[in-house]
Design an enzyme around this catalytic site. Structure first.
Site, PDB file in Angstrom:
ATOM      1  N   THR A  45       0.948  -1.252   0.532  1.00 46.94           N
ATOM      2  CA  THR A  45      -0.278  -0.114  -0.041  1.00 46.94           C
ATOM      3  C   THR A  45       0.823   1.129   0.304  1.00 46.94           C
ATOM      4  O   THR A  45       1.462   0.774   0.607  1.00 46.94           O
ATOM      5  CB  THR A  45      -0.585  -0.570   1.124  1.00 46.94           C
ATOM      6  N   ASN A  47       1.099   4.317   1.081  1.00 52.18           N
ATOM      7  CA  ASN A  47       0.822   6.095   2.307  1.00 52.18           C
ATOM      8  C   ASN A  47       1.264   7.902   1.695  1.00 52.18           C
ATOM      9  O   ASN A  47       2.220   7.569   0.770  1.00 52.18           O
ATOM     10  CB  ASN A  47       1.434   5.539   2.934  1.00 52.18           C
ATOM     11  N   GLU A 129      -3.632   4.554   2.474  1.00 50.02           N
ATOM     12  CA  GLU A 129      -2.825   3.736   1.966  1.00 50.02           C
ATOM     13  C   GLU A 129      -3.435   3.011   1.247  1.00 50.02           C
ATOM     14  O   GLU A 129      -4.502   2.811   0.512  1.00 50.02           O
ATOM     15  CB  GLU A 129      -2.534   2.487   2.920  1.00 50.02           C
TER      16      GLU A 129
HETATM   17  C1  FMN Z   1      -8.395  -2.462   0.459  1.00 52.86           C
HETATM   18  C2  FMN Z   1      -8.212  -2.446   1.658  1.00 52.86           C
HETATM   19  C3  FMN Z   1      -8.419  -2.807   3.102  1.00 52.86           C
HETATM   20  C4  FMN Z   1      -8.056  -2.857   4.073  1.00 52.86           C
HETATM   21  N1  FMN Z   1      -9.018  -3.509   5.781  1.00 52.86           N
HETATM   22  C5  FMN Z   1      -8.415  -3.422   6.913  1.00 52.86           C
HETATM   23  C6  FMN Z   1      -9.130  -3.623   7.528  1.00 52.86           C
HETATM   24  O1  FMN Z   1     -10.488  -3.619   7.756  1.00 52.86           O
HETATM   25  N2  FMN Z   1      -9.244  -3.117   9.016  1.00 52.86           N
HETATM   26  C7  FMN Z   1      -7.868  -3.009   9.857  1.00 52.86           C
HETATM   27  O2  FMN Z   1      -6.825  -3.347  10.452  1.00 52.86           O
HETATM   28  N3  FMN Z   1      -6.254  -3.213   8.257  1.00 52.86           N
HETATM   29  C8  FMN Z   1      -7.048  -2.927   6.776  1.00 52.86           C
HETATM   30  N4  FMN Z   1      -6.215  -2.504   6.219  1.00 52.86           N
HETATM   31  C9  FMN Z   1      -5.184  -1.824   6.307  1.00 52.86           C
HETATM   32  C10 FMN Z   1      -3.711  -3.376   6.685  1.00 52.86           C
HETATM   33  O3  FMN Z   1      -3.505  -2.935   7.784  1.00 52.86           O
HETATM   34  C11 FMN Z   1      -2.798  -1.992   6.155  1.00 52.86           C
HETATM   35  O4  FMN Z   1      -2.885  -2.218   4.631  1.00 52.86           O
HETATM   36  C12 FMN Z   1      -1.564  -2.913   6.166  1.00 52.86           C
HETATM   37  O5  FMN Z   1      -1.017  -2.741   7.871  1.00 52.86           O
HETATM   38  C13 FMN Z   1       0.290  -2.077   6.053  1.00 52.86           C
HETATM   39  O6  FMN Z   1      -0.139  -1.404   6.256  1.00 52.86           O
HETATM   40  P1  FMN Z   1       1.358  -0.290   6.293  1.00 52.86           P
HETATM   41  O7  FMN Z   1       1.734   0.051   4.485  1.00 52.86           O
HETATM   42  O8  FMN Z   1       1.312   0.764   6.794  1.00 52.86           O
HETATM   43  O9  FMN Z   1       2.355  -1.453   6.156  1.00 52.86           O
HETATM   44  C14 FMN Z   1      -6.859  -2.524   4.875  1.00 52.86           C
HETATM   45  C15 FMN Z   1      -5.981  -1.792   3.648  1.00 52.86           C
HETATM   46  C16 FMN Z   1      -6.459  -2.342   1.930  1.00 52.86           C
HETATM   47  C17 FMN Z   1      -5.510  -1.647   1.450  1.00 52.86           C
HETATM   48  N1  ADP Z   2       0.952  -2.543  -6.480  1.00 52.74           N
HETATM   49  C1  ADP Z   2       1.020  -0.905  -5.345  1.00 52.74           C
HETATM   50  N2  ADP Z   2       0.433  -0.959  -4.916  1.00 52.74           N
HETATM   51  C2  ADP Z   2       0.736   0.252  -4.238  1.00 52.74           C
HETATM   52  N3  ADP Z   2       2.525   0.240  -3.667  1.00 52.74           N
HETATM   53  C3  ADP Z   2       2.845  -0.725  -4.247  1.00 52.74           C
HETATM   54  C4  ADP Z   2       2.487  -1.257  -5.205  1.00 52.74           C
HETATM   55  N4  ADP Z   2       3.767  -1.934  -5.589  1.00 52.74           N
HETATM   56  C5  ADP Z   2       4.168  -1.229  -5.395  1.00 52.74           C
HETATM   57  N5  ADP Z   2       4.507  -1.005  -4.214  1.00 52.74           N
HETATM   58  C6  ADP Z   2       5.532  -0.243  -3.507  1.00 52.74           C
HETATM   59  O1  ADP Z   2       5.276  -0.420  -2.807  1.00 52.74           O
HETATM   60  C7  ADP Z   2       5.262   0.572  -1.137  1.00 52.74           C
HETATM   61  C8  ADP Z   2       4.535  -0.024  -0.118  1.00 52.74           C
HETATM   62  O2  ADP Z   2       5.075  -1.629   0.438  1.00 52.74           O
HETATM   63  P1  ADP Z   2       4.756  -1.740   1.516  1.00 52.74           P
HETATM   64  O3  ADP Z   2       5.350  -3.161   1.914  1.00 52.74           O
HETATM   65  O4  ADP Z   2       3.148  -1.450   1.931  1.00 52.74           O
HETATM   66  O5  ADP Z   2       5.505  -0.831   2.495  1.00 52.74           O
HETATM   67  P2  ADP Z   2       4.946   0.543   3.297  1.00 52.74           P
HETATM   68  O6  ADP Z   2       4.300   0.309   5.115  1.00 52.74           O
HETATM   69  O7  ADP Z   2       6.562   1.328   3.191  1.00 52.74           O
HETATM   70  O8  ADP Z   2       3.401   1.778   2.586  1.00 52.74           O
HETATM   71  C9  ADP Z   2       4.798   1.274  -2.317  1.00 52.74           C
HETATM   72  O9  ADP Z   2       4.719   2.683  -1.286  1.00 52.74           O
HETATM   73  C10 ADP Z   2       5.180   1.706  -3.593  1.00 52.74           C
HETATM   74  O10 ADP Z   2       6.648   2.217  -3.844  1.00 52.74           O
END
Ligand code: FMN
Ligand code: ADP
Length: 250
Positions: A45, A47, A129
């Site tokens: 995701t 951010n 995210e």
């Molecule tokens: C489509 C989508 C739905 C999500 N739904 C939830 C949810 O219902 N509950 C939750 O705790 N996190 C939810 N998340 C968040 C994920 O837990 C989060 O993307 C994950 O912790 C990675 O976070 P990071 O990029 O900070 O590492 C969702 C994320 C996405 C993309």
């Molecule tokens: N399909 C995708 N959607 C979102 N981010 C992606 C995707 N493919 C690669 N990325 C890269 O991965 C990063 C997110 O990885 P993630 O493991 O969620 O780490 P973080 O906690 O730093 O967001 C994004 O910031 C982006 O640079």
């Protein structure tokens, strides 16, 4: 604590397009999160900073899952960066009528996103995210990203385990793809591609690359060129210009 949400619809909203208050806009440069998306969930995701001075609607919008379009300006060094447009031909007096307007280095992708506190991880800070529904060959931290948020899918939940969270997110991706792959929900003036795994509005009526949709559970790509959703925000942002920065904003 929740199990994957049962029996929810796989398509959201009227075929004619989003309804009030959507679409909503958000933009910023991609920042780091907690690094869990790719490693723990297999769902990266990207951010964006949550800043209610830049994005006034965000403080009052419910936490939950949303879907829409992400436009990303990848630096030229990124492996997925689009090739530069060809120089104008000396002989070409006027552009061909089917030519799409320039997108100024941005590429538009379908996306699904979460705004909230991720109750499964008990975050104390609200995050935004975006999971872009496209396979990238490298990260794009620091890239400029613009969002057109077209609708709301569900509220965010705590889950009994990681598998349940992943299952619900995967279904959110299906909902986003199926909902966006309709002309009323696709951006006007730009070509977009949406991977779909079944029929939309009774049939797949756009160009389909690869296998037929729905066959053997395999996916097809629907290319939409006739979108009706006003989307200048994504492809011709008024403040465009300046250098395209490399990863990490350098
Ligand atoms: C489509 C989508 C739905 C999500 N739904 C939830 C949810 O219902 N509950 C939750 O705790 N996190 C939810 N998340 C968040 C994920 O837990 C989060 O993307 C994950 O912790 C990675 O976070 P990071 O990029 O900070 O590492 C969702 C994320 C996405 C993309
Ligand atoms: N399909 C995708 N959607 C979102 N981010 C992606 C995707 N493919 C690669 N990325 C890269 O991965 C990063 C997110 O990885 P993630 O493991 O969620 O780490 P973080 O906690 O730093 O967001 C994004 O910031 C982006 O640079």
């Amino acid at each position: 604590m929740a199990s994957p949400t049962p029996n929810r619809p796989s398509i959201i909203g009227d075929p004619s397009g989003p309804s009030d208050p959507y679409p909503l806009h958000m933009s910023g440069r991609v920042i780091s999160g907690f690094g869990r998306g790719s490693k723990e969930l297999g769902i990266p995701t990207a951010n964006l900073p949550v800043d209610d001075t830049q994005t006034p609607w965000i403080s009052s919008t419910p936490s939950g899952v949303y879907f829409g379009w992400a436009s990303i300006r990848l630096p030229p060094s990124h492996p997925d960066s689009p090739p530069p447009p060809p120089p104008p031909s000396q002989n070409e007096a006027t552009p061909t009528p089917t030519a799409l307007p320039p997108t100024n280095g941005f590429t538009v992708y379908p996306m699904v996103m979460s705004i909230g506190y991720n109750p499964f991880y008990k975050n104390t800070v609200r995050s935004a995210e975006v999971h872009v529904l496209h396979k990238f060959h490298a990260d794009f931290y620091g890239a400029e990203m613009r969002l057109l948020i077209a609708g709301y899918v569900r509220k965010e939940l705590d889950y009994s385990g990681l598998e349940a969270l992943i299952a619900d997110i995967n279904f959110d991706c299906v909902v986003a793809r199926r909902s966006l792959a309709r002309d009323g929900w696709a951006p006007r003036g730009v070509e977009v591609a949406v991977e779909i795994d079944g029929e939309v509005d009774g049939e797949v009526d756009g160009e389909v690359d690869g296998v037929a949709a729905g066959e053997g559970g395999e996916k097809a790509v629907k290319v939409l060129r006739d979108g009706k959703l006003e989307a200048d925000w994504l492809i011709r942002p008024s403040e465009l210009g300046g250098e395209v920065e490399d990863a990490e904003g350098k």
